[in-house]
Design a protein around this motif. Structure first.
Motif, PDB file in Angstrom:
ATOM      1  N   THR A 115       0.812  -1.217   0.000  1.00 40.10           N
ATOM      2  CA  THR A 115       0.000   0.000   0.000  1.00 40.10           C
ATOM      3  C   THR A 115       0.846   1.268   0.000  1.00 40.10           C
ATOM      4  OG1 THR A 115      -0.171   0.084   2.424  1.00 40.10           O
ATOM      5  CG2 THR A 115      -1.869  -1.161   1.229  1.00 40.10           C
ATOM      6  N   PRO A 118       0.159   3.591  -4.340  1.00 39.69           N
ATOM      7  CA  PRO A 118      -1.130   3.173  -4.899  1.00 39.69           C
ATOM      8  C   PRO A 118      -1.018   2.574  -6.293  1.00 39.69           C
ATOM      9  CG  PRO A 118      -0.953   5.574  -4.819  1.00 39.69           C
ATOM     10  CD  PRO A 118       0.183   5.029  -4.012  1.00 39.69           C
ATOM     11  N   ILE A 121      -0.899  -1.267  -6.021  1.00 38.12           N
ATOM     12  CA  ILE A 121      -2.187  -1.920  -5.808  1.00 38.12           C
ATOM     13  C   ILE A 121      -2.957  -2.016  -7.119  1.00 38.12           C
ATOM     14  CG2 ILE A 121      -4.447  -1.641  -4.729  1.00 38.12           C
ATOM     15  CD1 ILE A 121      -3.163  -0.699  -2.268  1.00 38.12           C
ATOM     16  N   LEU A 183      -7.347  -4.947   1.373  1.00 40.75           N
ATOM     17  CA  LEU A 183      -6.320  -3.939   1.107  1.00 40.75           C
ATOM     18  C   LEU A 183      -6.688  -3.077  -0.098  1.00 40.75           C
ATOM     19  CD1 LEU A 183      -3.016  -5.903   1.772  1.00 40.75           C
ATOM     20  CD2 LEU A 183      -4.017  -4.077   3.147  1.00 40.75           C
ATOM     21  N   HIS A 184      -7.255  -3.702  -1.118  1.00 41.01           N
ATOM     22  CA  HIS A 184      -7.699  -2.928  -2.288  1.00 41.01           C
ATOM     23  C   HIS A 184      -8.768  -1.921  -1.891  1.00 41.01           C
ATOM     24  CE1 HIS A 184     -10.485  -2.135  -5.622  1.00 41.01           C
ATOM     25  NE2 HIS A 184      -9.393  -2.066  -6.356  1.00 41.01           N
ATOM     26  N   ARG A 187      -7.323   0.933   0.303  1.00 35.44           N
ATOM     27  CA  ARG A 187      -6.521   1.916  -0.440  1.00 35.44           C
ATOM     28  C   ARG A 187      -7.410   2.758  -1.357  1.00 35.44           C
ATOM     29  NH1 ARG A 187      -4.205   5.442  -1.157  1.00 35.44           N
ATOM     30  NH2 ARG A 187      -1.996   5.889  -1.428  1.00 35.44           N
ATOM     31  N   LEU A 195      -4.161   1.681   8.847  1.00 37.30           N
ATOM     32  CA  LEU A 195      -3.462   0.474   8.412  1.00 37.30           C
ATOM     33  C   LEU A 195      -3.271  -0.484   9.585  1.00 37.30           C
ATOM     34  CD1 LEU A 195      -2.154  -1.014   6.094  1.00 37.30           C
ATOM     35  CD2 LEU A 195      -0.001   0.170   6.588  1.00 37.30           C
TER      36      LEU A 195
END
Length: 219
Positions: A115, A118, A121, A183-184, A187, A195
């Motif tokens: 992360t 960006p 990701i 996580l996607h 972000r 986090l």
């Protein structure tokens, strides 16, 4: 095009042909990371646009790659390699800690790495999806590698008496999907959490998998 163009040999400007080739490749990958990960995306990028962003020519592009798909494939592997190196290093440092602390250290390192940019990701979780059978196979192979990582650590935890002994293949596959999705979404701004909170939730999920209700039997 049948193949790459012939590479120049010998020294130029104090650098070998191999050094110049590595520099060109690095510049193309950095341009790909920017255009695919923060710009128009893989499907809207052309070889000419990528070459211009790298400050190189299309002829030089075809000296390093066959297609733009090769660039995306290389970036996907690179992003996964960076994250894997971070996770493995964290595990090595936390190897003697209790299970919960080991898991937290590994996930914190993984999450912080993937992360931190960006663009990484977007490459790993968005741009790679549905491009071609070849890239889908690569994506699933790398995902399987993460599943094997979780299974191996679960087996070690079971051997230490920290987790229930069983086959964790299915559970690890489901867990990796949860990690990637969370996580996607985090972000992308769809999950309101820090986090550290994300890592704590992932650790709770993993511990619930490794230590199901009723385990250990004498508890």
């Amino acid at each position: 095009m049948a193949g790459r163009l012939k590479q120049p040999t010998g020294r130029y400007g104090g650098r070998t042909a191999e050094e110049r080739q590595a520099e060109r490749r690095r510049r193309f990958l950095e341009a790909g990371l920017q255009l695919f990960g923060a710009g128009p995306g893989y499907r809207s990028t052309t070889v000419a646009a990528l070459s211009e962003a790298a400050g190189l020519s299309t002829r030089q592009f075809y000296e390093e790659f066959h297609t733009l798909e090769d660039v995306l494939a290389a970036l996907h592997l690179q992003v996964n390699d960076w994250a894997e190196q971070a996770a493995v290093a964290a595990l090595a440092e936390a190897g003697d800690l209790p299970l919960a602390e080991r898991a937290a250290a590994v996930f914190r390192a993984y999450a912080a790495n993937v992360t931190s940019d960006p663009r990484r990701i977007r490459i790993a979780f968005v741009e790679i999806i549905g491009v071609s059978p070849r890239l889908e196979e690569q994506r699933l192979e790398r995902r399987s590698r993460w599943v094997d990582f979780i299974r191996a650590e679960a087996a070690r935890a079971a051997a230490r008496g920290e987790a229930a002994p069983r086959d964790y293949r299915l559970a690890a596959t489901a867990f990796i999907g949860s990690v990637n999705g969370l996580l996607h979404d985090w972000r992308a701004g769809w999950v309101d959490a820090t986090l550290d909170e994300i890592v704590e939730e992932l650790v709770r999920q993993l511990l619930a998998i490794l230590r199901p209700p009723g385990w250990p039997p004498d508890a």
